[in-house]
Design a protein around this motif. Structure first.
Motif, PDB file in Angstrom:
ATOM      1  N   HIS A 373       0.739  -1.364  -0.114  1.00  0.00           N
ATOM      2  CA  HIS A 373       0.170   0.082   0.001  1.00  0.00           C
ATOM      3  C   HIS A 373       0.919   1.365  -0.029  1.00  0.00           C
ATOM      4  CE1 HIS A 373      -3.415   2.515   0.709  1.00  0.00           C
ATOM      5  NE2 HIS A 373      -2.924   2.977   1.872  1.00  0.00           N
ATOM      6  N   ASP A 438      -8.332  10.036   3.668  1.00  0.00           N
ATOM      7  CA  ASP A 438      -9.139   9.046   3.135  1.00  0.00           C
ATOM      8  C   ASP A 438      -8.975   8.461   1.689  1.00  0.00           C
ATOM      9  OD1 ASP A 438     -10.733   8.747   5.346  1.00  0.00           O
ATOM     10  OD2 ASP A 438     -11.924  10.308   4.962  1.00  0.00           O
ATOM     11  N   GLN A 441     -10.396   3.285  -2.726  1.00  0.00           N
ATOM     12  CA  GLN A 441      -9.992   2.048  -2.671  1.00  0.00           C
ATOM     13  C   GLN A 441      -9.181   2.097  -3.810  1.00  0.00           C
ATOM     14  OE1 GLN A 441     -13.496  -0.200  -3.015  1.00  0.00           O
ATOM     15  NE2 GLN A 441     -12.263  -2.041  -3.144  1.00  0.00           N
ATOM     16  N   ASP A 442      -7.957   0.943  -3.950  1.00  0.00           N
ATOM     17  CA  ASP A 442      -7.328   0.692  -5.008  1.00  0.00           C
ATOM     18  C   ASP A 442      -6.530   1.791  -5.455  1.00  0.00           C
ATOM     19  OD1 ASP A 442      -8.191  -1.689  -5.195  1.00  0.00           O
ATOM     20  OD2 ASP A 442     -10.164  -1.252  -6.429  1.00  0.00           O
ATOM     21  N   ASN A 788     -14.993  -6.515  -5.107  1.00  0.00           N
ATOM     22  CA  ASN A 788     -15.571  -5.495  -4.438  1.00  0.00           C
ATOM     23  C   ASN A 788     -16.689  -5.831  -3.549  1.00  0.00           C
ATOM     24  OD1 ASN A 788     -13.644  -3.537  -5.158  1.00  0.00           O
ATOM     25  ND2 ASN A 788     -14.834  -3.360  -7.032  1.00  0.00           N
ATOM     26  N   TYR A 863      -2.171  -1.953  -8.567  1.00  0.00           N
ATOM     27  CA  TYR A 863      -2.528  -2.103  -6.858  1.00  0.00           C
ATOM     28  C   TYR A 863      -2.906  -3.477  -6.410  1.00  0.00           C
ATOM     29  CZ  TYR A 863      -4.312  -0.914  -2.329  1.00  0.00           C
ATOM     30  OH  TYR A 863      -4.364  -0.659  -1.251  1.00  0.00           O
ATOM     31  N   ARG A 864      -3.663  -4.119  -7.410  1.00  0.00           N
ATOM     32  CA  ARG A 864      -4.114  -5.431  -6.897  1.00  0.00           C
ATOM     33  C   ARG A 864      -3.103  -6.702  -7.061  1.00  0.00           C
ATOM     34  NH1 ARG A 864     -10.437  -5.680  -8.958  1.00  0.00           N
ATOM     35  NH2 ARG A 864     -11.124  -3.600  -7.994  1.00  0.00           N
TER      36      ARG A 864
END
Length: 884
Positions: A373, A438, A441-442, A788, A863-864
């Motif tokens: 991350h 914040d 996502q991804d 998701n 990212y994944r």
């Protein structure tokens, strides 16, 4: 107090009654017969000696002899008798806890000076093998492409290595192994790894006992790793090794910066010197070694952001996101490792019947763990530091040819810490700690720093007194006692900024949920009795072990108020954790089915206190929120395993031996989780003995002793490892995620149904090639239908990953310059540069429409697809060894 008196009385009675003490094996035994070659009659009074040592024996009336307390190694044995030729058998191999049979047939002669030399044949069948055990000598380790102890362990039958590197013996958890060095346990109570790493070049012999081990070994439920270190000899020997290399891979789409080759990114230097200390008439010997390792490794990030960077992701349009980029764009190693280790061993032999040794081992290392991350914010991740020393003292006194006793003492200290900067008030934290961003996502992290600190320290003192006696030619009796005291310290806190007007760095006091500290001194005692019975067609190992453990801590009485917020008197709010005791019987039997085959059966009960860190976690028993808190339990009961096995050794042809073993383990009282709710409706978890499992399997191996230029070992394991949870906190995590915990046996995370290992060595007089090949079916996992969305309701670990194959290779060429031997070598790990393709995430068309075209931050696929889920890419190392 009453329990203390009972325990001490038990130990005292054991010592007085049996008069012998037990030791964890560091030596072997030679036994056999000496007879007349013509008449086959016993030659009573003949002498048998081990050359270049003070060890020997006289032959009794029926022609038998035995020699005990022999360090592992290769020896020349000589038998002599007046009126007969002297016979010398060369290259007799002695291993730990084994009886090597050496028989002599002497020819009558008038010339008593004649010596007949014979190269001893190595025994293909281990006659006294009553439980599964694999032994590896230092010479064998040197020929293989292995770097550390874990590499060697993973080659043994019945051993699996999970993706995180954890070692599992016969399906047990990775903390169910006990490590011994020079006869005394040196296992770190935090995590239960080896307290101070032992480098390959100091190992004389290593034994891995994955079967039903004897009563002399304790505090383990899966297996024993028994290491005997080298010591100096009569000749001065010097060795030096240096090598370096880098990763050579075509997978630049997986591993950032992998196509940049730096031949010195992985550096290793090690050396050793041994021999007699001058001026002491070969009474004092030394062995000194050291190793330096500096690895940049294969996982990289890019410093696009610094911890002070911030971002605004509130806009629904990624093109309008405001992101700071103050980094220099430099490629940064994100899983580097550096280690320095050293050893010094002195052996003093003032008299032929007295031996003293002192062994000092030290280690200092630092490393980082990859954080996907924070791939573009690499300064976020902390550095881990560890250092430790081990002191081992052994005094061995030989009372007679059949009896010796030993006093052992160990003192080991280790320290671990984790942080980004040593000073918690460093300006680095002032810049990096800000209000949480914040991140969508991804999308990779922008700014921030890991503000957590951990300091952990352990000091363990252990004392053993042992006496071993071959009371007659059939019985080797061992009985022993051991004392072990731990001194454990652990502190954990998080640096934060005061949310008031000052906005300054601060560390909460010990009453805070974000600051924990404990200092505990648990105590262990043990007594054990073992008899090894050897008769012509039968070997029996039978024993019983007593263990005592005092956690020396308290536990809450009212689980609805574990931190005593209601202010009850301390004596009512908390009670002392109870002392734990266990009696564990062990039994092993071996008997021949022919002159080329042997069967063994074994049964035992095994006891182990959980990882001590689990006993004292969250020492203030603080609880907040919904399953945000977990507390330790100093009153955990011992974890227990009952193990059965039956095995066959069969010599198929000369130098080719087959071993087949079937085993079953019933595992109870494992550390698990129990869930509670406080009077304030906060929910939390606590360790409890409610996990369970079972393991059954079969191992088969073919061992080809060297024939010509080839030697090989092939082993196959079929195993099923099931339980209700792989992690002791699994039920806690399930409750927090609102998942259902398993109520039945499911495959454990390290469950591999099929494992095949092959070691092949081809060597000539001055060259050699050795390879290690591994094939195994995939680990289990819990499938998720859509990335998701929540997973379907299904059993955990219902899916199974694809099979994997790996090969490591070592090639060497030796050149001799008088007494100096130089060996040039190349080591290649992951020769075929294999990947785990099934780890690539499945991305639907809908996902692509949302995230493509690529944002300026990253693509969805990037990212994944976490490169840390892949095996290490191909690594090529080149170097040289020098011996003189």
């Amino acid at each position: 107090m009453e329990k203390w008196l009972k325990s001490i009385s038990f130990i005292f009675v054991s010592i007085v009654f049996f008069q012998f003490n037990l030791y964890a094996g560091t030596t072997g035994k030679i036994a056999g017969r000496v007879i007349d070659a013509q008449t086959k009659e016993a030659l009573a009074g003949a002498n048998v000696v081990i050359l270049n040592t003070s060890l020997g024996a006289s032959v009794d009336l029926d022609g038998t002899y035995y020699i005990i307390n022999i360090p592992p190694g290769v020896y020349d044995i000589e038998a002599s008798f007046i009126g007969y030729q002297t016979v010398r058998k060369q290259k007799v191999v002695v291993t730990v806890d084994r009886t090597t049979t050496v028989n002599f047939e002497l020819q009558p002669t008038v010339l008593e000076t004649e010596v007949v030399e014979v190269v001893a044949e190595r025994e293909d069948i281990i006659r006294d093998l009553t439980a599964t055990s694999q032994k590896v000598s230092g010479a064998q380790i040197r020929q293989l492409p292995v770097e550390n102890l874990g590499d060697i362990l993973s080659l043994q039958a019945g051993v699996t290595q999970d993706p995180g590197g954890g070692i599992h013996l016969r399906g047990g958890r990775s903390d169910e192994i006990q490590y011994y060095v020079d006869g005394i346990a040196v296992t770190n109570p935090f995590g239960r790894g080896l307290a101070v790493p032992v480098q390959n070049n100091v190992i004389q012999e290593m034994e891995v006992i994955s079967g039903t081990f004897n009563a002399e070994y304790g505090q383990a439920m899966s297996g024993i790793v028994n290491i005997v270190t080298k010591e100096g000899g009569d000749q001065t020997n010097v060795s030096f090794s240096a090598y370096s290399g880098d990763f050579v891979s075509t997978h630049d789409d997986v591993f950032m910066n992998i196509n940049h080759i730096d031949p010195f990114s992985q550096k290793y230097v090690e050396g050793a010197i041994s021999g007699p200390v001058p001026l002491f008439n070969k009474r004092i010997y030394y062995f000194i070694s050291g190793r330096f390792r500096d690895e940049e490794n294969w996982l990289y990030g890019k410093r696009l952001h610094m911890p002070s960077d911030t971002a605004d992701f509130t806009s629904p349009d990624p093109e309008n996101w405001a992101v700071q980029y103050t980094g220099d764009g430099k490629i940064i190693p994100m899983n580097p490792s550096r280690e320095v280790s050293y050893q010094a061993k002195l052996t003093f032999k003032p008299f032929s019947n007295l031996k003293m040794s002192y062994n000092f081992l030290g280690n200092s290392s630092r490393w980082k763990n990859y954080d996907h991350h924070n791939k573009y914010n690499p300064e976020y991740i902390p550095t881990h530091y560890s250092q430790g020393i081990t002191n081992l003292f052994v005094l061995t006194h030989t009372i007679s040819a059949s009896t010796f006793h030993e006093f052992r003492m160990s003192y080991y200290w280790d320290k671990y810490e984790r942080h980004c900067r040593k000073d918690p008030f460093d300006p680095f934290y002032d810049q990096g700690i800000h209000k949480k961003i914040d991140v969508p996502q991804d999308v990779f992290a922008v700014g921030g720093v890991d503000a957590g600190f951990e300091y952990r320290e352990n000091l363990t003192t252990a004392i053993k007194y042992d006496l071993v006696s071959q009371v007659n030619k059939y019985n080797l009796i061992k009985i022993g006692v051991e004392y072990r005291r731990h001194d454990l310290k652990d502190e954990w806190f998080v640096v934060r900024k005061d949310e008031g007007t000052n906005w300054q760095l601060q560390i909460d006091d010990l009453s805070s949920f974000a600051h924990n500290y404990y200092h505990k001194k648990p105590l262990e005692l043990a007594a054990y009795i073992q008899d090894k019975i050897e008769i012509e067609d039968l070997v029996v190992n039978a024993g019983i072990r007593f263990d005592y453990f005092d956690p020396n801590s308290k536990v809450p009485v009212n689980m609805t108020d574990p931190s005593n917020k209601r202010g009850a008197p301390e004596d009512y709010a908390y009670r002392d954790a109870t002392v734990k005791t266990q009696i564990s019987p062990r039994f092993g039997l071996a008997f021949p089915i022919s002159d080329r085959g042997n069967i063994h059966v074994a049964y035992g009960h095994f006891f182990q206190i959980p990882d001590l860190g689990r006993l004292y976690e969250n020492p203030e028993f603080e609880v907040i929120g919904r399953f945000e808190s977990f507390i330790g339990n100093a009153d955990l009961e011992p974890q227990r395993t009952t193990m059965y096995e039956i095995g066959l050794q069969q010599q198929l042809i000369q130098n080719l031996v087959m071993n087949v073993t079937c085993y079953f383990k019933d595992i109870r009282h494992l550390a698990g989780t129990k869930l509670y709710k406080t009077f304030e409706q906060d929910e939390y978890g606590q360790y409890a003995n409610n996990d369970y499992g079972n393991v059954w399997g079969i191992t088969a191996s073919l061992d080809l002793r060297k024939m010509g230029m080839i030697s090989a070992n092939l082993d196959y394991t079929y195993q099923i490892a099931e339980g209700n949870g792989s992690d002791p906190k699994q039920a806690f995590y399930d409750a927090r995620n609102r998942d259902e915990s398993a109520k039945t046996l499911i495959p454990l995370d390290w469950d591999q149904r099929h494992v095949l290992n092959a070691i092949v060595t081809v060597s000539g007089k001055s060259w050699g090639i050795s390879s290690i090949s591994k094939f195994h079916t995939g680990f289990p996992y819990t499938p998720i239908t859509t990335y998701n969305r929540s997973p379907n309701i299904q059993l955990k670990n219902e899916g199974r990953r694809k099979a994997e194959f790996n090969m490591d290779l070592r090639l060497y060429k030796s050149i001799h310059f008088g007494k100096i031997t130089t060996r040039f070598f190349v080591n290649i790990e992951n020769v075929f540069d294999n990947l785990r393709n099934e780890y690539r995430p499945e991305i639907t068309e809908r996902d692509l429409r949302v995230h493509e075209p690529k944002t300026f931050l990253n693509s969805l696929y990037e990212y994944r697809f976490n490169p840390a889920t892949q095996p290490m890419p191909r690594l090529v190392k080149v170097g040289l060894d020098v011996e003189m």
